[in-house]
Write a protein that holds these residues in place. Structure first.
Motif, PDB file in Angstrom:
ATOM      1  N   THR A 194       0.861  -1.179   0.000  1.00  0.00           N
ATOM      2  CA  THR A 194       0.000   0.000   0.000  1.00  0.00           C
ATOM      3  C   THR A 194       0.901   1.234   0.000  1.00  0.00           C
ATOM      4  O   THR A 194       2.118   1.145   0.239  1.00  0.00           O
ATOM      5  CB  THR A 194      -0.896   0.034   1.244  1.00  0.00           C
ATOM      6  N   ASN A 195       0.322   2.402  -0.213  1.00  0.00           N
ATOM      7  CA  ASN A 195       1.131   3.628  -0.217  1.00  0.00           C
ATOM      8  C   ASN A 195       1.778   3.874   1.143  1.00  0.00           C
ATOM      9  O   ASN A 195       2.912   4.355   1.222  1.00  0.00           O
ATOM     10  CB  ASN A 195       0.271   4.823  -0.619  1.00  0.00           C
ATOM     11  N   ASP A 196       1.058   3.545   2.217  1.00  0.00           N
ATOM     12  CA  ASP A 196       1.630   3.717   3.554  1.00  0.00           C
ATOM     13  C   ASP A 196       2.868   2.837   3.733  1.00  0.00           C
ATOM     14  O   ASP A 196       3.888   3.282   4.273  1.00  0.00           O
ATOM     15  CB  ASP A 196       0.590   3.379   4.633  1.00  0.00           C
ATOM     16  N   LEU A 197       2.762   1.583   3.308  1.00  0.00           N
ATOM     17  CA  LEU A 197       3.902   0.677   3.430  1.00  0.00           C
ATOM     18  C   LEU A 197       5.056   1.124   2.532  1.00  0.00           C
ATOM     19  O   LEU A 197       6.221   1.050   2.925  1.00  0.00           O
ATOM     20  CB  LEU A 197       3.477  -0.749   3.069  1.00  0.00           C
ATOM     21  N   ASN A 233       5.788   4.180   1.649  1.00  0.00           N
ATOM     22  CA  ASN A 233       6.412   5.367   2.229  1.00  0.00           C
ATOM     23  C   ASN A 233       7.209   5.063   3.494  1.00  0.00           C
ATOM     24  O   ASN A 233       8.026   5.883   3.925  1.00  0.00           O
ATOM     25  CB  ASN A 233       5.345   6.421   2.533  1.00  0.00           C
ATOM     26  N   GLN A 234       6.975   3.893   4.093  1.00  0.00           N
ATOM     27  CA  GLN A 234       7.688   3.523   5.315  1.00  0.00           C
ATOM     28  C   GLN A 234       8.910   2.649   5.051  1.00  0.00           C
ATOM     29  O   GLN A 234       9.631   2.291   5.979  1.00  0.00           O
ATOM     30  CB  GLN A 234       6.733   2.788   6.263  1.00  0.00           C
TER      31      GLN A 234
END
Length: 393
Positions: free
Chosen positions: A46-49, A51-52
């Motif tokens: 996902t975008n959150d993953l 970006n992390q």
């Protein structure tokens, strides 16, 4: 279009180099690899993953033309480009035609190529391609071309060299406003490779970079490196050099040594598909410490389908700072694989992509310090030693 530049840092090695692609406020270091996507989204992330992920803040993603072509109408109505459509404003998006996950020689003729989408095969002309590029608004786009197999006949190789040169001229005349990569074709024929190179150099000042095309299609490492060395010797230093379809650690080091900057590869995702977790050591100090020691059961990768991990409560790599290693164990991922939970592939992808990002970060560091040759020698010696030990067990 935001201002774009490629700055090459001074380094002590002859050809391998560290560079920085800057576009607007985004900055991206090379050598590095593009994250593989399907229909515009990073596989299992996902975008959150995304970006992390550690090691880099800005990532480069390969967008496949065949994936996005089927969404032309939607993207045209959206009007704001693919960055906002996919919520990937913080990252660099490269529109490519070659799928690095598998190679099937595509069909083409004098004025079009064939791409396969969910709707079947479709012929794409330069005009069709330009239209989609303007709708998508990626950061970078390849000119129209298709990769041919290494053993393709000279007649067919000549045809794609000539067609690619004509298509490049037409693409540049269309004024897309997109940073463009020219394509060098020619298969195994050195004279055709050089002709394709000379055709590309006529427009060198209009190009941001060059794609070394048609590799990873059946050639040996020696054959590939011999041709790439000759091509890079003639290419402008300021061009970003990109290659698709190759990406194992050994291939990476050989090609970085020759001056390749970017890799379009699905190697980390392929490891995930097989249930493998990358565990090879890549830090220079680790490689030096290892020496000839193999008493810690070192492996280049581990397969978490293996029943020996059923009660292994250790992380994939102790000290790895990716989400998977800091939060989960080998036993848990083994359980997820055996129960066919999608989370298994998510956690493996996080680790494998993070591990490869760390590998490239170390490559950049040793180039800056003028130690790349020493690093490559140590890395390959250790990798061969571990492979030999594994085959003898």
């Amino acid at each position: 279009m935001s201002s774009t530049s490629f700055k090459i840092l001074d380094n002590k090695d002859e050809k391998c180099r560290v560079g920085t692609i800057e576009i607007g406020e985004k900055s991206y270091s090379t050598p590095s690899f593009m994250l593989y996507t399907k229909e515009g989204s990073p596989i299992n992330l996902t975008n959150d993953l995304l970006n992390q992920l550690p090691h880099e803040k800005t990532h480069s993603l390969q967008l496949l033309f065949s994936d996005l072509f089927q969404f032309t109408d939607v993207l045209e109505k959206f009007e704001k480009g693919v960055h906002k459509f996919l919520a990937l404003q913080d990252h660099l998006l490269f529109l490519l035609i070659r799928d690095s996950s598998s190679y099937v020689e595509p069909e083409f003729n004098d004025d079009s190529i064939s791409v396969t989408t969910r709707k079947g095969k479709t012929k794409i002309t330069v005009q069709d391609y330009v239209k989609l590029v303007k709708i998508i608004k990626p950061d970078f786009a390849t000119s129209l071309s298709v990769d041919i197999a290494w053993e393709t006949s000279k007649k067919k190789a000549t045809k794609i060299v000539n067609s690619s040169s004509i298509w490049l001229e037409k693409f540049l005349e269309s004024n897309t406003g997109i940073n463009t990569f020219g394509v060098i074709q020619g298969g195994k024929f050195e004279d055709l490779r050089m002709k394709s190179l000379q055709d590309l150099l006529k427009n060198k000042d209009k190009l941001f970079g060059t794609i070394l095309s048609g590799f990873g299609t059946g050639e040996t490492n020696e054959e590939r490196n011999q041709i790439i060395k000759k091509l890079i010797d003639e290419l402008p230093k300021e061009h970003v050099k990109l290659i698709s379809g190759v990406g194992s650690p050994e291939e990476i080091l050989s090609l970085v040594e020759l001056g390749v900057d970017l890799f379009s590869t699905n190697y980390p995702n392929l490891m995930t598909e097989w249930g493998n977790a990358l565990t090879f050591k890549y830090k220079m100090d680790q490689l030096k410490e290892c020496g000839n020691n193999t008493d810690d059961n070192q492996e280049n990768k581990i397969n978490l389908w293996d029943s020996k991990y059923v009660i292994d409560t250790t992380p994939i790599i102790k000290g790895c700072d990716c989400f998977t290693c800091t939060q989960h164990t080998k036993a848990y991922i083994h359980h997820l694989l055996n129960t066919h939970e999608m989370l298994a592939e998510v956690l493996l992808t996080i680790h494998n992509v993070s591990h490869y990002l760390g590998f490239f970060e170390e490559i950049r560091r040793v180039i800056k310090e003028g130690k790349f040759s020493e690093y490559k020698k140590l890395f390959l010696e250790k990798r061969i030693q571990i492979n030999d030990n594994s085959s003898n067990n």
